[in-house]
Motif scaffolding. Structure first.
Motif, PDB file in Angstrom:
ATOM      1  N   ILE A 113       0.838  -1.197   0.000  1.00 14.13           N
ATOM      2  CA  ILE A 113       0.000   0.000   0.000  1.00 14.13           C
ATOM      3  C   ILE A 113       0.872   1.246   0.000  1.00 14.13           C
ATOM      4  O   ILE A 113       0.635   2.200  -0.759  1.00 14.13           O
ATOM      5  CB  ILE A 113      -0.961  -0.009   1.207  1.00 14.13           C
ATOM      6  N   GLN A 114       1.911   1.240   0.830  1.00 14.87           N
ATOM      7  CA  GLN A 114       2.817   2.384   0.892  1.00 14.87           C
ATOM      8  C   GLN A 114       3.524   2.629  -0.439  1.00 14.87           C
ATOM      9  O   GLN A 114       3.782   3.770  -0.823  1.00 14.87           O
ATOM     10  CB  GLN A 114       3.854   2.171   2.002  1.00 14.87           C
ATOM     11  N   LYS A 115       3.800   1.557  -1.159  1.00 18.13           N
ATOM     12  CA  LYS A 115       4.461   1.671  -2.468  1.00 18.13           C
ATOM     13  C   LYS A 115       3.490   2.015  -3.589  1.00 18.13           C
ATOM     14  O   LYS A 115       3.896   2.130  -4.750  1.00 18.13           O
ATOM     15  CB  LYS A 115       5.160   0.348  -2.805  1.00 18.13           C
ATOM     16  N   GLY A 116       2.210   2.146  -3.252  1.00 16.57           N
ATOM     17  CA  GLY A 116       1.223   2.476  -4.271  1.00 16.57           C
ATOM     18  C   GLY A 116       0.793   1.290  -5.100  1.00 16.57           C
ATOM     19  O   GLY A 116       0.325   1.455  -6.237  1.00 16.57           O
ATOM     20  N   LYS A 117       0.884   0.067  -4.536  1.00 17.64           N
ATOM     21  CA  LYS A 117       0.588  -1.138  -5.314  1.00 17.64           C
ATOM     22  C   LYS A 117      -0.481  -2.025  -4.678  1.00 17.64           C
ATOM     23  O   LYS A 117      -0.600  -3.195  -5.038  1.00 17.64           O
ATOM     24  CB  LYS A 117       1.873  -1.950  -5.516  1.00 17.64           C
ATOM     25  N   ALA A 118      -1.269  -1.491  -3.765  1.00 14.54           N
ATOM     26  CA  ALA A 118      -2.330  -2.287  -3.148  1.00 14.54           C
ATOM     27  C   ALA A 118      -3.436  -1.371  -2.669  1.00 14.54           C
ATOM     28  O   ALA A 118      -3.199  -0.223  -2.262  1.00 14.54           O
ATOM     29  CB  ALA A 118      -1.795  -3.130  -1.993  1.00 14.54           C
ATOM     30  N   ALA A 119      -4.654  -1.894  -2.721  1.00 15.23           N
ATOM     31  CA  ALA A 119      -5.823  -1.159  -2.254  1.00 15.23           C
ATOM     32  C   ALA A 119      -6.759  -2.106  -1.534  1.00 15.23           C
ATOM     33  O   ALA A 119      -6.799  -3.305  -1.831  1.00 15.23           O
ATOM     34  CB  ALA A 119      -6.552  -0.507  -3.430  1.00 15.23           C
ATOM     35  N   ALA A 120      -7.522  -1.575  -0.591  1.00 17.37           N
ATOM     36  CA  ALA A 120      -8.557  -2.339   0.100  1.00 17.37           C
ATOM     37  C   ALA A 120      -9.895  -1.666  -0.170  1.00 17.37           C
ATOM     38  O   ALA A 120     -10.066  -0.482   0.133  1.00 17.37           O
ATOM     39  CB  ALA A 120      -8.276  -2.395   1.602  1.00 17.37           C
ATOM     40  N   VAL A 121     -10.817  -2.433  -0.749  1.00 15.37           N
ATOM     41  CA  VAL A 121     -12.180  -1.940  -0.954  1.00 15.37           C
ATOM     42  C   VAL A 121     -12.986  -2.334   0.275  1.00 15.37           C
ATOM     43  O   VAL A 121     -13.059  -3.515   0.617  1.00 15.37           O
ATOM     44  CB  VAL A 121     -12.807  -2.526  -2.233  1.00 15.37           C
ATOM     45  N   GLN A 122     -13.605  -1.372   0.927  1.00 14.70           N
ATOM     46  CA  GLN A 122     -14.238  -1.606   2.220  1.00 14.70           C
ATOM     47  C   GLN A 122     -15.725  -1.952   2.090  1.00 14.70           C
ATOM     48  O   GLN A 122     -16.418  -1.484   1.197  1.00 14.70           O
ATOM     49  CB  GLN A 122     -14.080  -0.357   3.092  1.00 14.70           C
ATOM     50  N   GLY A 123     -16.200  -2.777   3.011  1.00 12.84           N
ATOM     51  CA  GLY A 123     -17.624  -3.032   3.145  1.00 12.84           C
ATOM     52  C   GLY A 123     -18.280  -3.663   1.935  1.00 12.84           C
ATOM     53  O   GLY A 123     -19.405  -3.310   1.573  1.00 12.84           O
ATOM     54  N   VAL A 124     -17.631  -4.664   1.332  1.00 12.04           N
ATOM     55  CA  VAL A 124     -18.154  -5.252   0.096  1.00 12.04           C
ATOM     56  C   VAL A 124     -19.149  -6.365   0.415  1.00 12.04           C
ATOM     57  O   VAL A 124     -18.889  -7.235   1.249  1.00 12.04           O
ATOM     58  CB  VAL A 124     -17.013  -5.798  -0.772  1.00 12.04           C
ATOM     59  N   GLU A 325      10.511  -8.463 -10.234  1.00 13.20           N
ATOM     60  CA  GLU A 325      11.733  -8.998 -10.845  1.00 13.20           C
ATOM     61  C   GLU A 325      11.520  -9.320 -12.314  1.00 13.20           C
ATOM     62  O   GLU A 325      12.394  -9.092 -13.150  1.00 13.20           O
ATOM     63  CB  GLU A 325      12.167 -10.252 -10.083  1.00 13.20           C
ATOM     64  N   GLN A 326      10.334  -9.838 -12.655  1.00 14.06           N
ATOM     65  CA  GLN A 326      10.008 -10.159 -14.045  1.00 14.06           C
ATOM     66  C   GLN A 326       9.659  -8.922 -14.862  1.00 14.06           C
ATOM     67  O   GLN A 326       9.544  -9.005 -16.084  1.00 14.06           O
ATOM     68  CB  GLN A 326       8.790 -11.100 -14.093  1.00 14.06           C
ATOM     69  N   LYS A 327       9.433  -7.793 -14.153  1.00 16.22           N
ATOM     70  CA  LYS A 327       8.927  -6.566 -14.779  1.00 16.22           C
ATOM     71  C   LYS A 327       7.537  -6.797 -15.365  1.00 16.22           C
ATOM     72  O   LYS A 327       7.192  -6.271 -16.427  1.00 16.22           O
ATOM     73  CB  LYS A 327       9.896  -6.036 -15.844  1.00 16.22           C
ATOM     74  N   ASN A 328       6.750  -7.598 -14.639  1.00 19.43           N
ATOM     75  CA  ASN A 328       5.366  -7.867 -15.035  1.00 19.43           C
ATOM     76  C   ASN A 328       4.361  -7.247 -14.083  1.00 19.43           C
ATOM     77  O   ASN A 328       3.154  -7.434 -14.256  1.00 19.43           O
ATOM     78  CB  ASN A 328       5.117  -9.384 -15.097  1.00 19.43           C
ATOM     79  N   ASP A 329       4.842  -6.496 -13.080  1.00 19.96           N
ATOM     80  CA  ASP A 329       3.916  -5.952 -12.096  1.00 19.96           C
ATOM     81  C   ASP A 329       2.969  -4.915 -12.692  1.00 19.96           C
ATOM     82  O   ASP A 329       1.914  -4.638 -12.132  1.00 19.96           O
ATOM     83  CB  ASP A 329       4.671  -5.356 -10.903  1.00 19.96           C
ATOM     84  N   ASP A 330       3.340  -4.346 -13.864  1.00 19.75           N
ATOM     85  CA  ASP A 330       2.464  -3.352 -14.475  1.00 19.75           C
ATOM     86  C   ASP A 330       1.368  -3.980 -15.333  1.00 19.75           C
ATOM     87  O   ASP A 330       0.440  -3.293 -15.742  1.00 19.75           O
ATOM     88  CB  ASP A 330       3.278  -2.378 -15.322  1.00 19.75           C
ATOM     89  N   ARG A 331       1.455  -5.282 -15.609  1.00 15.52           N
ATOM     90  CA  ARG A 331       0.417  -5.914 -16.429  1.00 15.52           C
ATOM     91  C   ARG A 331      -0.293  -7.065 -15.702  1.00 15.52           C
ATOM     92  O   ARG A 331      -1.029  -7.833 -16.303  1.00 15.52           O
ATOM     93  CB  ARG A 331       0.988  -6.400 -17.764  1.00 15.52           C
ATOM     94  N   VAL A 332      -0.089  -7.149 -14.385  1.00 17.63           N
ATOM     95  CA  VAL A 332      -0.780  -8.145 -13.558  1.00 17.63           C
ATOM     96  C   VAL A 332      -1.611  -7.426 -12.506  1.00 17.63           C
ATOM     97  O   VAL A 332      -1.119  -6.517 -11.826  1.00 17.63           O
ATOM     98  CB  VAL A 332       0.211  -9.113 -12.886  1.00 17.63           C
ATOM     99  N   LEU A 362      -6.979  -5.481  -3.750  1.00 20.22           N
ATOM    100  CA  LEU A 362      -6.492  -5.496  -5.129  1.00 20.22           C
ATOM    101  C   LEU A 362      -5.035  -5.082  -5.115  1.00 20.22           C
ATOM    102  O   LEU A 362      -4.646  -4.149  -4.390  1.00 20.22           O
ATOM    103  CB  LEU A 362      -7.319  -4.566  -6.023  1.00 20.22           C
ATOM    104  N   PHE A 363      -4.222  -5.780  -5.894  1.00 19.46           N
ATOM    105  CA  PHE A 363      -2.786  -5.550  -5.933  1.00 19.46           C
ATOM    106  C   PHE A 363      -2.330  -5.314  -7.363  1.00 19.46           C
ATOM    107  O   PHE A 363      -2.853  -5.928  -8.300  1.00 19.46           O
ATOM    108  CB  PHE A 363      -2.033  -6.760  -5.377  1.00 19.46           C
ATOM    109  N   GLY A 364      -1.326  -4.457  -7.526  1.00 18.67           N
ATOM    110  CA  GLY A 364      -0.726  -4.225  -8.836  1.00 18.67           C
ATOM    111  C   GLY A 364      -0.340  -2.768  -8.998  1.00 18.67           C
ATOM    112  O   GLY A 364      -0.860  -1.879  -8.301  1.00 18.67           O
ATOM    113  N   SER A 365       0.550  -2.520  -9.940  1.00 19.38           N
ATOM    114  CA  SER A 365       1.012  -1.147 -10.174  1.00 19.38           C
ATOM    115  C   SER A 365      -0.085  -0.249 -10.728  1.00 19.38           C
ATOM    116  O   SER A 365       0.042   0.977 -10.687  1.00 19.38           O
ATOM    117  CB  SER A 365       2.200  -1.166 -11.143  1.00 19.38           C
ATOM    118  N   SER A 366      -1.156  -0.847 -11.240  1.00 18.53           N
ATOM    119  CA  SER A 366      -2.215  -0.061 -11.880  1.00 18.53           C
ATOM    120  C   SER A 366      -3.363   0.294 -10.941  1.00 18.53           C
ATOM    121  O   SER A 366      -4.327   0.925 -11.372  1.00 18.53           O
ATOM    122  CB  SER A 366      -2.768  -0.831 -13.086  1.00 18.53           C
ATOM    123  N   VAL A 367      -3.310  -0.120  -9.666  1.00 17.82           N
ATOM    124  CA  VAL A 367      -4.413   0.191  -8.757  1.00 17.82           C
ATOM    125  C   VAL A 367      -4.217   1.565  -8.134  1.00 17.82           C
ATOM    126  O   VAL A 367      -3.086   2.061  -8.000  1.00 17.82           O
ATOM    127  CB  VAL A 367      -4.562  -0.869  -7.639  1.00 17.82           C
TER     128      VAL A 367
END
Length: 424
Positions: A113-124, A325-332, A362-367
């Motif tokens: 979350i601190q790195k900008g790569k995770a989010a929590a959607v609340q109360g789903v 490491e794979q440089k796939n974090d932006d497309r996963v 939700l996790f990933g560089s695009s969240v």
């Protein structure tokens, strides 16, 4: 080659050890038949695949994860009153803001979350929630709460609408059975617990086994001279060869690209490790599905839930280190869900009973990292349960529209409001 594969002995020598569950791969056969019957099927338009396009990884937290002890309203006195021994002290919680934080064992998730790569959607949750494990899981996987019996899942309908005619590797579930979420009417993805156990078990498996075993007498499907009709023999050989190529490819990839990261022990960690290897190896898979079970914590929850949170966090840490490491974090993109949350108040056995709303990660560089949506009130309850603030189908719609570039109405049956989950 056809002659070589007509005996069970030579068949086994060729290393054909095919898929795990009878529901997993019937379309794998059917694709072969369609290709023979209709030459145009070999020239279908190819959509962007997981080899070079966006990938979704779904993590199912089975049993009903205690959302209140996962994304914790540590500054709310109502939380501590409802859970005098089960609640986490404010000082131990990993704080996201002045009122909400994460379970103490979710350090790697807090880091993401601190790195900008995770989010929590609340109360789903969803209207008129069902507290049965089986029914609620069907609702989450089908995305059709109003349907009493459902034979397709929301991801299966995504495949049907965007991937029809492609390799069944378009979707892979790590487990013995294909989850309802992945089942379509036209496309049936793959499911296997371990790549080395990938073996054919489709609707013609009995005939295939008869064909490759020395019969005591001519089989009912044989001709008068004891030979199998040429068309059926060709069909089964083509099935065997196609399945062999797929299984050998997946096994080769998972062995070659095995991660050195420390994944948690057990099926969950091994599943994530294999998914990481398959992504690195360039499989065309668009959606992977992994499960972590054990969340039905009716008694003595504290120790069990702490262990599950540690296991989950270790998996996220190892997987996303691999993606970087794979440089796939932006497309996963990774999305987690559970069939329901737990009741607000702890029970007399030091656990929690079946509840309703809960968070999704939700996790990933695009969240859009951080907290999304409103945390439910802990005092304005529905018979002791949280009132949901976000419909889970809005999360699905956001992923479909803004990540998978798919038509939401065709998959979900109608339009749902999207959320600011994905950077667009």
């Amino acid at each position: 080659m056809k002659t070589e594969l007509t005996t069970r002995r030579l068949f086994l020598q060729k290393g054909l050890t095919l898929v795990a569950a009878s529901a997993t791969i019937p379309t794998f056969l059917d694709q072969t038949v369609w290709a023979v019957a209709n030459p145009e099927d070999g020239h279908r338009v190819r959509q962007p695949s997981g080899a070079d396009g966006k990938i979704l990884v779904v993590v199912q937290l089975s049993g009903g994860n205690d959302g209140l002890n996962t994304v914790i309203p540590y500054a709310d006195d109502a939380y501590h009153r409802a859970r005098p021994t089960l609640g986490h002290e404010a000082g131990a919680v990993l704080k996201i803001n002045d009122s909400i934080g994460l379970h103490p064992n979710l350090g790697p998730v807090a880091d993401l979350i601190q790195k900008g790569k995770a989010a929590a959607v609340q109360g789903v949750g969803y209207p008129n929630p069902n507290r049965s494990h089986f029914r609620s899981m069907d609702i989450w996987q089908s995305a059709r709460p109003d349907q009493a019996i459902e034979t397709s899942g929301w991801l299966g309908r995504y495949f049907d609408n965007t991937c029809h005619g492609e390799d069944p590797q378009v979707g892979i579930a790590m487990g013995e059975q294909l989850p309802l979420a992945m089942m379509g009417e036209k496309v049936m993805p793959l499911a296997f617990e371990r790549p080395e156990a990938f073996r054919y078990n489709g609707p013609d498996r009995a005939r295939f086994l008869k064909l490759n075993a020395p019969p005591a007498k001519p089989a009912s499907h044989a001709t008068q001279d004891g030979r199998t009709p040429a068309g059926e023999l060709d069909f089964l050989h083509r099935t065997a060869m196609d399945a062999q190529l797929a299984s050998e490819r997946i096994l080769r990839i998972t062995e070659r690209f095995r991660s050195t990261q420390q994944y948690p022990p057990g099926e969950f960690g091994q599943g994530l490790r294999n998914v990481s290897a398959m992504i690195r190896g360039g499989l065309p898979t668009r959606v992977y599905y992994v499960s972590l079970g054990g969340f039905d914590t009716h008694a003595n929850e504290r120790a069990r839930h702490d262990q599950l949170m540690r296991q989950f966090a270790m998996g996220m840490q190892a997987f996303w280190r691999d993606m970087e490491e794979q440089k796939n974090d932006d497309r996963v993109l990774m999305m987690t869900f559970s069939e329901f949350g737990r009741r607000v108040a702890q029970n007399a056995s030091g656990g929690t009973d079946h509840g309703t709303a809960a968070p999704m990660f939700l996790f990933g560089s695009s969240v859009n990292a951080g907290l999304i949506g409103k945390y439910p009130s802990l005092t304005d309850l529905d018979q002791g349960d949280l009132k949901y603030t976000t419909d889970f189908r809005s999360v699905y719609a956001s992923v479909l529209q803004n990540w998978l570039d798919a038509p939401t109405e065709a998959v979900l049956g109608r339009k749902f409001q999207t959320l600011p989950i994905i950077k667009v």
